[in-house]
Write an enzyme that holds these catalytic residues in place. Structure first.
Site, PDB file in Angstrom:
ATOM      1  CE  LYS A  54     -22.043  18.316 -38.038  1.00 27.12           C
ATOM      2  NZ  LYS A  54     -20.927  17.381 -37.786  1.00 27.12           N
ATOM      3  CD  GLN A  98     -19.899  14.111 -39.058  1.00 29.92           C
ATOM      4  OE1 GLN A  98     -19.911  15.332 -39.182  1.00 29.92           O
ATOM      5  NE2 GLN A  98     -20.456  13.499 -38.034  1.00 29.92           N
ATOM      6  CG  ASP A 121     -15.694  19.467 -35.488  1.00 28.22           C
ATOM      7  OD1 ASP A 121     -16.758  19.674 -34.904  1.00 28.22           O
ATOM      8  OD2 ASP A 121     -15.561  18.661 -36.422  1.00 28.22           O
TER       9      ASP A 121
HETATM   10  N1  GUN Z   1     -19.038  12.906 -35.099  1.00 27.06           N
HETATM   11  C1  GUN Z   1     -19.867  12.941 -34.024  1.00 27.06           C
HETATM   12  N2  GUN Z   1     -19.889  14.187 -33.505  1.00 27.06           N
HETATM   13  C2  GUN Z   1     -19.074  14.942 -34.265  1.00 27.06           C
HETATM   14  C3  GUN Z   1     -18.698  16.308 -34.226  1.00 27.06           C
HETATM   15  O1  GUN Z   1     -19.116  17.099 -33.376  1.00 27.06           O
HETATM   16  N3  GUN Z   1     -17.834  16.711 -35.194  1.00 27.06           N
HETATM   17  C4  GUN Z   1     -17.354  15.859 -36.129  1.00 27.06           C
HETATM   18  N4  GUN Z   1     -16.479  16.351 -37.016  1.00 27.06           N
HETATM   19  N5  GUN Z   1     -17.671  14.592 -36.190  1.00 27.06           N
HETATM   20  C5  GUN Z   1     -18.541  14.138 -35.260  1.00 27.06           C
END
Ligand code: GUN
Length: 290
Positions: A54, A98, A121
């Site tokens: 990311k 995350q 998100d």
């Molecule tokens: N963990 C697994 N998928 C995601 C996601 O799309 N966003 C976040 N913040 N954590 C995750």
């Protein structure tokens, strides 16, 4: 193999090119670029890979990336205090924490502490509520990526039967809401669903998001259906190595489906592209509010 393979890498590259061009325009107009803060607590190996990817893609698009890697023992209070700082920081347009968080931290409380306008998100309860009620807001990246691919491949989705396999807040529920908003007839199936196979075989659109390697077999797929595989599962491969597989038994399903996403190279790249698309949207919103 009958199915057309939907190439998520090519599609994501197109979205990232558009985002990068808009970032340049914002830099020229405002003298600053949009910024994304990514917060990782602990050392979960998969999360570390996601966060690294990311941050790298954020920088490649010309945006500013702020990375926070916190010790696994970080208290909930310390995490909330970091989020409060990021909420007030005008350089930060998007905030992503995350998941999963360590067990001693209440994830829902943390997600709801993020300013809804910076919630790239789309996990804040306000954005989840907006999606459920048809109001505009920030939409979770993975289901958004799936929807963009589906609309690109199939055009108008109205009247199609969609089955979403999995009921998580991150993928299953928002995916179902997005498909309903496109006037699909939507079923959410899960581990307690009776005769899961027959339910899946009804689907014109089958989205698998359960995290079980190759659970969906070819016999579960309606001939000609579009299959979107959200799963990313690491399993033993050849010569003592590991490999990534989805929630769908790809070779079998591809013999029956009309279109299918591969793993890797399907939904995964689209998730990151949509994260940056959301960050750009949040930055534009910040400008409107400023
Ligand atoms: N963990 C697994 N998928 C995601 C996601 O799309 N966003 C976040 N913040 N954590 C995750």
């Amino acid at each position: 193999m009958a199915a057309k393979i939907i190439d998520g890498r090519v599609f994501a590259a197109g979205i990232l090119a558009e985002v990068t061009a808009e970032v340049s325009a914002i830099r020229a107009a405002r003298g600053r670029v949009p910024g994304l803060a990514v917060v990782l607590v602990g050392e979960d190996p998969a999360s570390q890979v996601y966060v690294r990817n990311k941050a790298r893609t954020t920088k490649e698009s010309g945006m500013e990336s702020f990375e926070y890697r916190l010790d696994v023992g970080t208290s909930e209070a310390a995490l909330l205090s970091l989020i409060a700082e990021l909420n007030d920081d005008p350089r930060v347009d998007g905030i992503l924490v995350q998941l999963p968080l360590p067990k001693h931290i209440d994830s829902a409380r943390v997600l709801d502490a993020i300013s809804p306008d910076k919630d790239v998100d789309g996990f804040h309860v306000l954005n989840a509520g907006r999606l459920a009620t048809g109001l505009p807001g920030l939409v979770p990246c993975t289901p958004l990526g799936c929807l963009l691919m589906l609309k690109h491949e199939l055009g108008d989705l109205s009247g199609l039967r969609a089955v979403v396999l999995g009921r998580s807040n991150i993928v299953g529920k928002p995916m179902a809401a997005l498909l309903l908003a496109e006037s699909c007839t939507v079923t959410i199936a899960h581990s307690r669903t009776r005769d899961l196979e027959a339910v899946c075989r009804e689907a014109d659109i089958l989205v698998a998001a359960v995290g079980r390697p190759e659970m969906v077999r070819g016999s579960w797929v309606k001939p000609g259906a579009t299959v979107i595989d959200v799963g990313i599962n690491r399993v033993p491969g050849d010569a003592g190595k590991t490999k990534l597989v989805g929630d769908v038994a790809f070779a079998e399903a591809a013999d029956v489906a009309g279109r299918i996403t591969p793993v890797p190279g399907g939904v995964g790249p689209m998730t990151i592209a949509c994260l940056l698309r959301n960050t750009l949207a949040a930055a534009k919103l910040a400008k409107i509010k400023a």
